[in-house]
Design a protein around this motif. Structure first.
Motif, mmCIF file in Angstrom:
data_model
loop_
_atom_site.group_PDB
_atom_site.id
_atom_site.type_symbol
_atom_site.label_atom_id
_atom_site.label_comp_id
_atom_site.label_asym_id
_atom_site.label_seq_id
_atom_site.Cartn_x
_atom_site.Cartn_y
_atom_site.Cartn_z
ATOM 1 N N HIS A 1 -3.695 -8.747 -0.302
ATOM 2 C CA HIS A 1 -2.330 -9.133 -0.684
ATOM 3 C C HIS A 1 -1.681 -8.084 -1.596
ATOM 4 C CE1 HIS A 1 -2.817 -13.044 1.195
ATOM 5 N NE2 HIS A 1 -3.961 -13.191 0.533
ATOM 6 N N ILE A 2 -1.833 -6.842 -1.185
ATOM 7 C CA ILE A 2 -1.172 -5.747 -1.878
ATOM 8 C C ILE A 2 -0.228 -5.066 -0.887
ATOM 9 C CG2 ILE A 2 -3.050 -5.388 -3.520
ATOM 10 C CD1 ILE A 2 -4.048 -3.096 -1.818
ATOM 11 N N ARG A 3 0.489 -4.071 -1.355
ATOM 12 C CA ARG A 3 1.463 -3.398 -0.498
ATOM 13 C C ARG A 3 0.745 -2.685 0.644
ATOM 14 N NH1 ARG A 3 3.463 1.600 -4.393
ATOM 15 N NH2 ARG A 3 1.522 2.802 -4.360
ATOM 16 N N SER A 4 1.463 -2.420 1.712
ATOM 17 C CA SER A 4 0.894 -1.785 2.896
ATOM 18 C C SER A 4 0.434 -0.368 2.588
ATOM 19 C CB SER A 4 1.920 -1.764 4.029
ATOM 20 O OG SER A 4 3.071 -1.051 3.641
ATOM 21 N N ALA A 5 -0.496 0.122 3.404
ATOM 22 C CA ALA A 5 -1.033 1.465 3.189
ATOM 23 C C ALA A 5 0.039 2.528 3.365
ATOM 24 C CB ALA A 5 -2.198 1.721 4.141
ATOM 25 N N LEU A 6 0.951 2.330 4.311
ATOM 26 C CA LEU A 6 2.057 3.247 4.555
ATOM 27 C C LEU A 6 3.367 2.554 4.196
ATOM 28 C CD1 LEU A 6 0.969 4.668 8.047
ATOM 29 C CD2 LEU A 6 0.532 5.654 5.796
ATOM 30 N N ARG A 7 4.355 3.351 3.780
ATOM 31 C CA ARG A 7 5.663 2.791 3.445
ATOM 32 C C ARG A 7 6.448 2.523 4.722
ATOM 33 N NH1 ARG A 7 8.988 6.206 1.136
ATOM 34 N NH2 ARG A 7 7.662 8.052 1.225
#
Length: 353
Positions: free
Chosen positions: A161-167
Motif C-alpha cells: 500500500h505504497i506508491r507505484s514503482a513508476l510514476r
C-alpha cells in the motif's frame, strides 16, 4: 433519467486504437520535443515555440490523458511495456531471423563471421537445429520480465500500500527531465550489468555461473534472439535487474521508462545481431563486436553493455570503447575531407584583358 453530465469512457474501438498507437506515439512525439530546437523554445520562450511541435505535444497529451483516465494504471504500464518489447525487440529479431533463413547467401555476407554465424547453418544444426528453442526461450524470458514487473507493481500498490514503482499520471515529463533520466538510467544500467554479470554469472563460487555458461555461452555466433536466451534465473540477473532497477530507483515517469526500454530493446537487437553492417559504426558496431568477443572468449571480459565500465576496470577484450571513439573520429574526419574536396573547387580566375 440519464445523467447527461456523467463522464463516459471512450468506446471500445477507440480505446483499442489508442492502445495500438501508443508505442508509436510514445517514441515519436517526446523524441520530437526532446531532440528538436523548438523544444528548447517551448520550454524557454513559449511565444516563439514551433506550432508543429506544440500541436504534436498537445495531441499526444490528449492521447495520453485519455489512455490513463480510461484504463487502470497497471494495465497501461504492462500493455505499454509488452508493446515496446514486441515492437523494438521481438519483431525486429523475427525479421532478422527470417532474413537469415530465407536469404542465407545474402545474410552470410552481412554477418561478421560469415555462413557459420547463420542460425540455420550446418554448424548450428541446420533448420532442425537449436534456433527454434532459442527463439522460444528468449520470448519466454521477455514475457517473464513483463510478469516480474507486474508482480512488483502489485506488491507495491496492493500489498504494501505504497506508491507505484513508476510514476503514472496524466502530466507529461519535461524534455530536460526525460534526457536526465535516460542518461543516468543507462549509466546505472551499465554499472549494474558489469557487477552482476562478472561477479554473479562468471564467478567460480556463484551457483548461477553453471546456468549461464551452459545456456547462453553454448552459442559462439550470436543472433538477435540470443540477447535474451539464458536460464530464467540468469536472465533475471543479467537482463531484467540491470534494466529495471534504475527505473525503480529513480522512479521514472512511465513515458520515460518506455522510451528507456525502447532504447535498451534496440540495443539488444543490434548488439547481438551478428551483422557487420549496422546503423552506427561507433555505438552499435563497437557494442556488437564486444558482445561477440565476450561469447567467443568464454566470458573472460566485456561484461558491461556499452563497454565503458570494462574500459575503466581493464577487462576489455579486443578494442575498447575509447579505441572505437578514436576510430569513429578518424572516419568522421575522412568524410569531412571528402566532402570538402568534392565541394571545394575554386572558381577559375578570369584573365584581365
Amino acid at each position: 433519467m440519464m445523467n447527461l453530465f456523467q463522464s463516459a469512457q471512450p468506446p471500445l474501438l477507440d480505446r483499442a486504437w489508442l492502445a495500438i498507437r501508443y508505442p508509436y506515439d510514445i517514441v515519436r512525439n517526446p523524441l520530437d520535443a526532446l531532440l528538436s530546437i523548438p523544444a528548447l523554445s517551448f520550454l524557454l520562450i513559449p511565444t516563439f515555440s514551433s506550432y508543429s511541435t506544440s500541436l504534436n505535444l498537445l495531441f499526444f497529451y490528449l492521447t495520453w490523458s485519455t489512455l490513463i483516465l480510461s484504463n487502470s494504471p497497471l494495465k497501461v504500464e504492462l500493455l505499454g511495456t509488452l508493446a515496446i518489447r514486441v515492437l523494438f525487440y521481438l519483431l525486429p529479431a523475427c525479421l532478422f531471423l527470417a532474413f537469415d533463413g530465407t536469404t542465407p547467401n545474402i545474410a552470410a555476407k552481412a554477418k561478421e563471421h560469415g555462413e557459420s554465424a547463420l542460425p540455420m547453418s550446418e554448424e548450428q544444426g541446420g533448420r532442425k537445429g537449436r534456433w527454434w528453442k532459442i527463439t522460444l526461450v528468449s520470448t519466454g524470458n521477455v514475457l517473464l520480465g513483463v510478469a516480474l514487473q507486474s508482480c512488483i507493481e502489485l506488491l507495491f500498490t496492493n500489498v504494501l500500500h505504497i506508491r507505484s514503482a513508476l510514476r503514472i499520471s496524466t502530466s507529461l515529463p519535461m524534455p530536460w527531465g526525460i534526457a536526465i533520466d535516460l542518461i543516468r538510467g543507462l549509466f546505472l544500467r551499465e554499472i549494474l550489468s558489469y557487477i552482476l554479470h562478472r561477479y554473479v554469472l562468471h564467478h567460480p563460487d556463484s551457483p548461477l555461473t553453471d546456468y549461464h555458461t551452459s545456456w547462453q555461452h553454448t552459442i559462439t555466433a550470436p543472433y538477435a534472439f540470443v540477447a535474451n536466451y539464458d536460464h530464467p534465473l540468469a536472465y533475471v540477473v543479467h537482463v531484467f535487474l540491470p534494466t529495471y532497477l534504475p527505473a525503480l530507483l529513480f522512479r521514472f515517469h512511465l513515458l520515460t521508462y518506455h522510451m528507456y526500454l525502447a532504447i535498451v530493446s534496440l540495443e539488444e537487437t543490434f548488439a547481438y545481431s551478428g551483422y557487420n553492417v549496422l546503423p552506427s559504426g561507433l555505438i552499435l558496431g563497437g557494442i556488437a563486436r564486444r558482445q561477440e568477443r565476450h561469447l567467443m572468449g568464454e566470458g573472460k571480459g566485456n561484461y558491461s553493455c556499452l563497454g565503458i565500465v570494462d574500459f575503466v576496470a581493464g577487462t576489455s577484450l579486443g578494442e575498447d570503447v575509447m579505441e572505437d571513439l578514436a576510430e569513429e573520429n578518424n572516419h568522421v574526419q575522412e568524410r569531412l575531407k571528402g566532402r570538402a574536396k568534392r565541394g571545394g573547387r575554386k572558381p577559375k580566375s578570369r584573365s584581365r584583358s
